[in-house]
Enzyme design. Structure first.
Site, PDB file in Angstrom:
ATOM      1  CE  LYS A  20      31.043  -7.693  67.014  1.00 30.19           C
ATOM      2  NZ  LYS A  20      30.752  -6.252  66.780  1.00 30.19           N
ATOM      3  N   GLY A  23      33.338  -5.045  62.972  1.00 30.86           N
ATOM      4  CA  GLY A  23      33.724  -4.740  61.608  1.00 30.86           C
ATOM      5  C   GLY A  23      34.293  -3.346  61.457  1.00 30.86           C
ATOM      6  N   GLY A  55      30.684  -5.747  58.881  1.00 34.87           N
ATOM      7  CA  GLY A  55      29.679  -4.906  58.240  1.00 34.87           C
ATOM      8  C   GLY A  55      30.184  -3.988  57.133  1.00 34.87           C
ATOM      9  CG  ASP A 174      27.639  -6.707  68.891  1.00 30.41           C
ATOM     10  OD1 ASP A 174      28.872  -6.732  69.031  1.00 30.41           O
ATOM     11  OD2 ASP A 174      27.027  -5.768  68.336  1.00 30.41           O
ATOM     12  CE  LYS A 233      29.231  -2.413  69.818  1.00 26.69           C
ATOM     13  NZ  LYS A 233      29.305  -3.483  68.817  1.00 26.69           N
TER      14      LYS A 233
HETATM   15  N1  LIG Z   1      25.228   5.036  75.041  1.00 24.09           N
HETATM   16  C1  LIG Z   1      26.135   4.798  74.095  1.00 24.09           C
HETATM   17  N2  LIG Z   1      27.437   4.740  74.428  1.00 24.09           N
HETATM   18  C2  LIG Z   1      28.389   4.500  73.498  1.00 24.09           C
HETATM   19  N3  LIG Z   1      28.134   4.307  72.186  1.00 24.09           N
HETATM   20  C3  LIG Z   1      26.850   4.339  71.778  1.00 24.09           C
HETATM   21  C4  LIG Z   1      25.791   4.583  72.720  1.00 24.09           C
HETATM   22  N4  LIG Z   1      24.619   4.557  72.031  1.00 24.09           N
HETATM   23  C5  LIG Z   1      24.920   4.323  70.752  1.00 24.09           C
HETATM   24  N5  LIG Z   1      26.248   4.178  70.555  1.00 24.09           N
HETATM   25  C6  LIG Z   1      26.906   3.905  69.265  1.00 24.09           C
HETATM   26  O1  LIG Z   1      27.307   2.549  69.178  1.00 24.09           O
HETATM   27  C7  LIG Z   1      28.470   2.486  68.337  1.00 24.09           C
HETATM   28  C8  LIG Z   1      29.169   1.145  68.476  1.00 24.09           C
HETATM   29  O2  LIG Z   1      28.472   0.160  67.739  1.00 24.09           O
HETATM   30  P1  LIG Z   1      28.846  -0.206  66.214  1.00 24.09           P
HETATM   31  O3  LIG Z   1      27.874  -1.249  65.791  1.00 24.09           O
HETATM   32  O4  LIG Z   1      28.924   1.052  65.411  1.00 24.09           O
HETATM   33  O5  LIG Z   1      30.336  -0.777  66.314  1.00 24.09           O
HETATM   34  P2  LIG Z   1      30.897  -2.261  66.191  1.00 24.09           P
HETATM   35  O6  LIG Z   1      29.824  -3.239  66.502  1.00 24.09           O
HETATM   36  O7  LIG Z   1      32.133  -2.291  67.013  1.00 24.09           O
HETATM   37  O8  LIG Z   1      31.287  -2.381  64.690  1.00 24.09           O
HETATM   38  P3  LIG Z   1      30.434  -3.012  63.482  1.00 24.09           P
HETATM   39  O9  LIG Z   1      28.971  -2.984  63.826  1.00 24.09           O
HETATM   40  O10 LIG Z   1      30.773  -2.120  62.342  1.00 24.09           O
HETATM   41  O11 LIG Z   1      30.920  -4.407  63.332  1.00 24.09           O
HETATM   42  C9  LIG Z   1      29.266   3.683  68.804  1.00 24.09           C
HETATM   43  O12 LIG Z   1      30.215   4.103  67.860  1.00 24.09           O
HETATM   44  C10 LIG Z   1      28.163   4.736  69.035  1.00 24.09           C
HETATM   45  O13 LIG Z   1      27.952   5.490  67.862  1.00 24.09           O
HETATM   46 MG   LIG Z   2      27.874  -3.336  65.425  1.00 22.48          MG
END
Ligand SMILES: Nc1ncnc2c1ncn2[C@@H]1O[C@H](COP(=O)(O)OP(=O)(O)OP(=O)(O)O)[C@@H](O)[C@H]1O
Ligand SMILES: [Mg+2]
Length: 278
Positions: A20, A23, A55, A174, A233
């Protein structure tokens, strides 16, 4: 080092790995080595399947059209008009951008959404209320993925599902990746993101947790250490594990070739979640 890498490569041949790609990483306009890694994996006989969201790009497009974005518990409120834009961006622009990047890197990709060949069957999320066209995966018809992989292409899946009435439903990418990994009998789920892994902030420096058991993950969620974007996630990882996927990983894209390191080295990279205690 090289020899053990080749041993790993041989062991992974013919296996499915669901990846995965978020965005936010796409948004940076720089896919780093992720695309190259996918092409190299395919060349080594592994079957990577890419699942993506989009996103930030959806929000940008909605802005351009003067439509406000509302979120409830981290989920985008998706009315009929918003769903049209979501599908256009995800299954259109974002999906084709990834397909093109893979092609430019010397691979071949086939882009599809969860609506193609009935891949991701979804139903509307009941809670929280008022989300509109937001769905959860209730079934997977994964045969098309095998067909595409067997023909030598990398399947690239946009996280749009098909509802009972044929309507498009906005899926969390996710969650979609976790459901797909379980249904395909994947050997691994890898969720790439913008942080190195699951982090714990203590009194000192933030600490990256390299191995987590299912119980430990639940505790981190209960303690609020895992929050916001990290919640879907770890949920996706737990679902994949419950569905028989042996290991699930959350890794950062800032390390070059993170994907190859995860698959082809003993130590791996980022956070691994397993059903084994530890
Ligand atoms: N315990 C944790 N450890 C790491 N990151 C965390 C934790 N809790 C919250 N986060 C947040 O989760 C974010 C990752 O999820 P995010 O949804 O922002 O990214 P993505 O899924 O890769 O991208 P998108 O949702 O934009 O497609 C990190 O940048 C951080 O801010
Ligand atoms: Mg995300």
């Amino acid at each position: 080092m090289l020899a053990s890498g080749l041993h790993y490569a041989a062991a992974w041949r013919g296996r499915t790995v669901v990846v995965k790609y978020g965005g936010s990483v796409l948004d940076a306009g720089d896919a780093g080595t992720v695309i190259e890694d996918l092409v190299l994996l395919k060349g080594a006989g592994v079957n990577p399947v890419l699942v993506h969201g989009g996103g930030p790009e959806i929000t940008r497009m909605l802005d351009r059209l003067g439509k406000e974005t509302l979120f409830v518990q981290g989920l985008r409120v998706t009315d009929a008009e918003t769903m049209e834009i979501v599908e256009m961006v995800l299954a259109g622009r974002a999906n084709k951008a990834l397909v093109t990047m893979i092609s430019m890197a010397g691979g071949s990709a086939v882009g599809l959404s969860g609506k193609d060949a009935g891949l991701l069957q979804a139903s509307r999320l009941q809670a929280p209320e008022g989300l509109g066209f937001v769905g959860e995966v209730v079934g997977v018809r994964g045969a098309i993925i095998q067909t595409i992989s067997d023909a030598g292409h990398i399947p690239v899946v946009a996280s749009v599902g098909i509802g009972e009435g044929g309507e498009s439903l906005n899926l969390n990418a996710d969650h979609a990746a976790g459901a797909l990994a379980a249904a395909l009998g994947a050997s691994k789920l890898v969720i790439l993101t913008d942080v190195p892994g699951v982090m714990r902030t203590g009194p000192g420096e933030p600490e990256m947790l390299s191995t987590l058991s299912v119980g430990e993950v639940r505790q981190l969620m209960a303690d609020g250490i895992v929050s916001r974007g990290m919640i879907p996630k770890v949920e996706a990882c737990l679902n994949a594990l419950a569905g028989g996927v042996p290991s699930a990983h959350i890794i950062g894209t800032s390390t070059p070739h993170a994907l190859l390191i995860e698959l082809f080295t003993e130590a791996g990279i980022g956070t691994m979640i397993t059903t084994q205690a530890g």
